[in-house]
Design a protein around this motif. Sequence first.
Motif, PDB file in Angstrom:
ATOM      1  N   LEU A   1      -9.963   0.659   1.530  1.00  0.00           N
ATOM      2  CA  LEU A   1      -8.394   0.648   2.207  1.00  0.00           C
ATOM      3  C   LEU A   1      -7.803   1.923   1.825  1.00  0.00           C
ATOM      4  N   GLY A   2      -8.066   2.649   0.527  1.00  0.00           N
ATOM      5  CA  GLY A   2      -7.312   3.451  -0.050  1.00  0.00           C
ATOM      6  C   GLY A   2      -7.735   5.075   1.085  1.00  0.00           C
ATOM      7  N   ALA A   3      -8.685   4.990   1.996  1.00  0.00           N
ATOM      8  CA  ALA A   3      -9.068   6.143   2.450  1.00  0.00           C
ATOM      9  C   ALA A   3      -8.020   6.054   3.764  1.00  0.00           C
TER      10      ALA A   3
ATOM     11  N   LEU B   1     -17.835  14.022   8.531  1.00  0.00           N
ATOM     12  CA  LEU B   1     -16.863  13.687   7.369  1.00  0.00           C
ATOM     13  C   LEU B   1     -16.818  14.224   6.197  1.00  0.00           C
ATOM     14  N   PRO B   2     -15.969  15.016   5.594  1.00  0.00           N
ATOM     15  CA  PRO B   2     -16.200  15.645   4.276  1.00  0.00           C
ATOM     16  C   PRO B   2     -16.439  14.527   3.165  1.00  0.00           C
ATOM     17  N   PRO B   3     -16.874  15.073   2.019  1.00  0.00           N
ATOM     18  CA  PRO B   3     -17.134  13.898   0.809  1.00  0.00           C
ATOM     19  C   PRO B   3     -15.940  13.110   0.523  1.00  0.00           C
ATOM     20  N   GLU B   4     -15.908  12.104   0.000  1.00  0.00           N
ATOM     21  CA  GLU B   4     -14.549  11.513  -0.324  1.00  0.00           C
ATOM     22  C   GLU B   4     -13.881  12.202  -1.527  1.00  0.00           C
ATOM     23  N   THR B   5     -12.642  12.036  -1.643  1.00  0.00           N
ATOM     24  CA  THR B   5     -11.952  12.480  -3.014  1.00  0.00           C
ATOM     25  C   THR B   5     -11.691  11.098  -3.496  1.00  0.00           C
ATOM     26  N   ALA B   6     -11.167  11.457  -4.690  1.00  0.00           N
ATOM     27  CA  ALA B   6     -11.040  10.363  -5.687  1.00  0.00           C
ATOM     28  C   ALA B   6     -10.072   9.176  -5.213  1.00  0.00           C
ATOM     29  N   GLU B   7      -9.089   9.618  -4.529  1.00  0.00           N
ATOM     30  CA  GLU B   7      -8.284   8.631  -3.484  1.00  0.00           C
ATOM     31  C   GLU B   7      -8.928   7.849  -2.562  1.00  0.00           C
ATOM     32  N   ASP B   8      -9.923   8.389  -1.950  1.00  0.00           N
ATOM     33  CA  ASP B   8     -10.819   7.563  -0.813  1.00  0.00           C
ATOM     34  C   ASP B   8     -11.374   6.606  -1.376  1.00  0.00           C
ATOM     35  N   LEU B   9     -11.965   6.571  -2.608  1.00  0.00           N
ATOM     36  CA  LEU B   9     -12.601   5.611  -3.144  1.00  0.00           C
ATOM     37  C   LEU B   9     -11.706   4.529  -3.969  1.00  0.00           C
TER      38      LEU B   9
ATOM     39  N   MET C   1       0.792  -1.328   0.013  1.00  0.00           N
ATOM     40  CA  MET C   1      -0.113   0.045   0.010  1.00  0.00           C
ATOM     41  C   MET C   1       0.835   1.233  -0.102  1.00  0.00           C
ATOM     42  N   PRO C   2       0.613   2.102  -0.848  1.00  0.00           N
ATOM     43  CA  PRO C   2       1.466   3.237  -0.937  1.00  0.00           C
ATOM     44  C   PRO C   2       1.138   4.091   0.295  1.00  0.00           C
ATOM     45  N   LEU C   3       2.161   4.832   0.962  1.00  0.00           N
ATOM     46  CA  LEU C   3       1.978   5.592   1.960  1.00  0.00           C
ATOM     47  C   LEU C   3       1.045   6.753   1.709  1.00  0.00           C
ATOM     48  N   ARG C   4       0.029   7.088   2.512  1.00  0.00           N
ATOM     49  CA  ARG C   4      -0.758   8.256   2.390  1.00  0.00           C
ATOM     50  C   ARG C   4      -0.381   9.044   3.499  1.00  0.00           C
ATOM     51  N   LEU C   5      -0.256  10.130   3.126  1.00  0.00           N
ATOM     52  CA  LEU C   5       0.266  11.579   4.270  1.00  0.00           C
ATOM     53  C   LEU C   5      -0.874  11.829   4.767  1.00  0.00           C
ATOM     54  N   ARG C   6      -0.692  12.075   6.006  1.00  0.00           N
ATOM     55  CA  ARG C   6      -1.810  13.030   6.569  1.00  0.00           C
ATOM     56  C   ARG C   6      -1.636  14.294   6.071  1.00  0.00           C
ATOM     57  N   SER C   7      -2.621  15.031   6.021  1.00  0.00           N
ATOM     58  CA  SER C   7      -2.492  16.373   5.883  1.00  0.00           C
ATOM     59  C   SER C   7      -2.137  17.314   7.049  1.00  0.00           C
ATOM     60  N   ALA C   8      -1.795  18.702   6.866  1.00  0.00           N
ATOM     61  CA  ALA C   8      -1.453  19.416   8.102  1.00  0.00           C
ATOM     62  C   ALA C   8      -2.267  19.567   9.100  1.00  0.00           C
TER      63      ALA C   8
ATOM     64  N   VAL D   1      -7.847   9.519   6.385  1.00  0.00           N
ATOM     65  CA  VAL D   1      -7.182  10.579   5.947  1.00  0.00           C
ATOM     66  C   VAL D   1      -8.090  11.911   5.908  1.00  0.00           C
ATOM     67  N   ARG D   2      -9.155  11.689   5.485  1.00  0.00           N
ATOM     68  CA  ARG D   2      -9.959  12.879   5.278  1.00  0.00           C
ATOM     69  C   ARG D   2     -10.849  13.484   6.472  1.00  0.00           C
ATOM     70  N   ALA D   3     -10.674  12.397   7.370  1.00  0.00           N
ATOM     71  CA  ALA D   3     -11.640  13.123   8.540  1.00  0.00           C
ATOM     72  C   ALA D   3     -10.774  14.199   9.187  1.00  0.00           C
TER      73      ALA D   3
END
Lengths: 415, 421
Positions: B77-79, B162-170, B1-8, B87-89
């Motif tokens: 899994l991508g979320a 929760l904000p709506p999903e981004t393309a990565e979250d799907l 799984m590529p590492l997804r970085l948490r935003s600031a 990540v998006r929470a």
Amino acid sequence: MPRKKPRFHSLKKLNVRQDWSRWSLYSLSQLRAPNVTTKTYFQQKWAAKASTRAYHGEQLREKKWKRQFRRNLPAVVPMDHKYLARYDGSEQAAGRGEGADSEDKKRTPPMTPYMQMTYYPLERRLDTAIFRALFASSVRQARQFVVHGLVKVNGKKMPYPGYALNPGDMFQVEPSSVMFATGAPKTRSSLARKITKEKAAARAEAREQNPVKPPPNSPASPDASSTRDEPTPTELKKHMQAMMDHVDAVIAEDVKAKDKQKFRAFRQSVKKAISLWRTANPESIATLDTQLQFLKDQIASRTTPTTPNTDPEPLISDEDQAKLRSAFEKLRLETEHTSAWNPKRNSAAPYATPWRPRDYMSAFAFIPRYLEVNQNVCAAVYLRHPVARPGLAEVPTPFHVETGQLAFNWYLRRR
Amino acid sequence: MPLRLRSAKFSPSSASSQFPSCPPTRPQCITQSAQLSRDFSQTSCQQITLRRRKFYEWMNGPGRQLKEPLPDSTNYLGAYDKYGNLVRAGPGWQRNNAKKEVADNAPAMKAEEVTKDPEAEPEKAPEGQEDLDELELAIREGEAKEKDSKAASKAEKDDGKLPPETAEDLRPFPLNQYFRSQPVLSEDLREAIYKRVKKDGATVSLASVEFGVSNERVGAVVRLKQMEKEWIAQGKHLAIPYSKAVLDMLPTTPFIDPSQAANKGKRPITHEPINDLIVHPATRQQLFVPVSESRHFTRVDAGKAFDNALLPADARIPHPELIQAEREVSQGLSFDERLRLAEARLAKDQAEKKRLEDAKLAEIRAQKVVPKRRWDFVFKDVSVESVGRDGRDYKGVGWRYGVPHEDRKKGQVKIPTKVEA
């Protein structure tokens, strides 16, 4: 001595399989892009082929798949009708002679990932399509459903899991099998059984010690019935408003009716509204249908003679009535069908009751665009073959695009 | 799984502790390597237990979030990042109270996205393609707004939403960036399509344009809905618990009911691109065609250059009538004029369709049918020539001298290739 067959889900050799198991999820999380630095090209291709074939059609022999492999991969390009109407294509050849002297950056469309489409012929198989439509928890289970005669194609029983669906074919699976495949499995642990037995014994004991008294008649009921009269318009209106609130809640409830609270509240409010009338007796208006009918009749009979008085709008407008009816209809279907599948505790059902989706299902739940699924009847239509489009390949494959390319190159050999 | 970085926006403290939201409570971790590799050996089997320990660590840690569906959202899994954090929470979001809390008057993310008129940006680079990403972004925002509006009555804290999903979250498969879970039709939208086609009698292509759903999908929706209604009429039980659970886990395209007052001026959300052009095999090659500079080289010419029979894109897309309508608008014809032309076109199409159907029926009627007890015998015209030169063409009929049947041979596939609807 023949070699031992390797484990289907092994932690030693992590393979993503077409199922909703936790092992697949774990292998999915451990997947990496292919190692292209230290391996020879042959080794890379071999590894890519091995890992992709462990996912795509592992129930097929290699030779069968090789015969199905196609080097021509289907793709589409979404066209914009406005653009087609405005230009005839000659503007793309327009150079500086026609005044195009600015070098403004043109937006390049995203890459079309053809290489993720290697296994598209397998998506046409009936067993794979059933798995993709979320009717079975693995391809092997889907295959079993087909072989056991639980699947129909265009209304006819189809016992061949290898049947290649044609665009427009409708396939349907027995709903009880779907509920079994996607529902949480029953727990049959001896501990659970022991606990339930102990609980039942405790309850029986408690009942023996203090026997149930007959519930005292509610003191409000006799005088309520005596004072019960035809309701005043204001009272009626208040109740109707309360009811319409509930109707809104029921209609808004749409997909996410996890709890039946709103339904219960709505039913309560309807009952309350009905209890205003003297003529109502609980036997005659037991079902929701009759309740609605009763309400309508009463209100109609009441509003027609008494409309001359100051009340400007009728108690239920046409719009509200339509709303009410649709809410009732929904409620009726809801309760009927849900209660058919979800009795309190049904030991005869092959899944844990009340029904809930099995663990880790949500991580695998997606329906590709080449299928149109109606979950209510557990039927789906295979619309077209999967295609690649700019930025998107419709074949669900968990692997990196380079892995896909290497696997494709493996099968290109000798072709 | 590529590492997804948490935003600031996340506090560093939550990232430092390994699994803040999911303490490994289940005692499934195998800490003791008790299993021995050999009975006589004193060394424990290190390898196996290490793998199993890692497996259970992951299952009780990051994998725990995926066990049960996220309420009102997809759960792929991508979320998640590799520690199992969504990540998006937002920082205040917690999975446990997500069920109770209801979203409220959050500033709608981009209100103009849903109502955006494609005509509003004529200066798009003229490459003539629709952008799928934009379409799906609009769908997701529409869905989020729909959820908001349903639950708008109760005011709660904004933080836990929760904000709506981004393309990565799907992405169910985080490594495959070219696949994502695309929205499916919601129940309301299916019902609306069925009503439009069956009750109002709209043609399939008209409904397709109106709802932004491809032709085939409109047909399939109507067919499946019809079956559903038949089931209800027959008293069969629909799999409603299953249907609800599944639609809850998937991204859906909401239906914007134009009859409701709240939806005045909103456009229906486009479900998918409806004018998909199939890439013709002849166009896969790169071609250099020298033409004179003065020549007006159009799409028609380009098609001819690839293949003599290849029509231009205008004729090959599923909705060529849209191009015609657009041209008439740009010509400045009045509304009545356009209506008249459209009706004339429709009538012509229907006449053509009727002619074809009649021809087919006439052909069937011309065949001689002899009804028998079990089967009807149908006599068709056949030609001996149809066997072809080598006598093995599949169109040939009857038993042919010297040509053995191969259907009892090993390896002959007997699976039917089609089932009549």
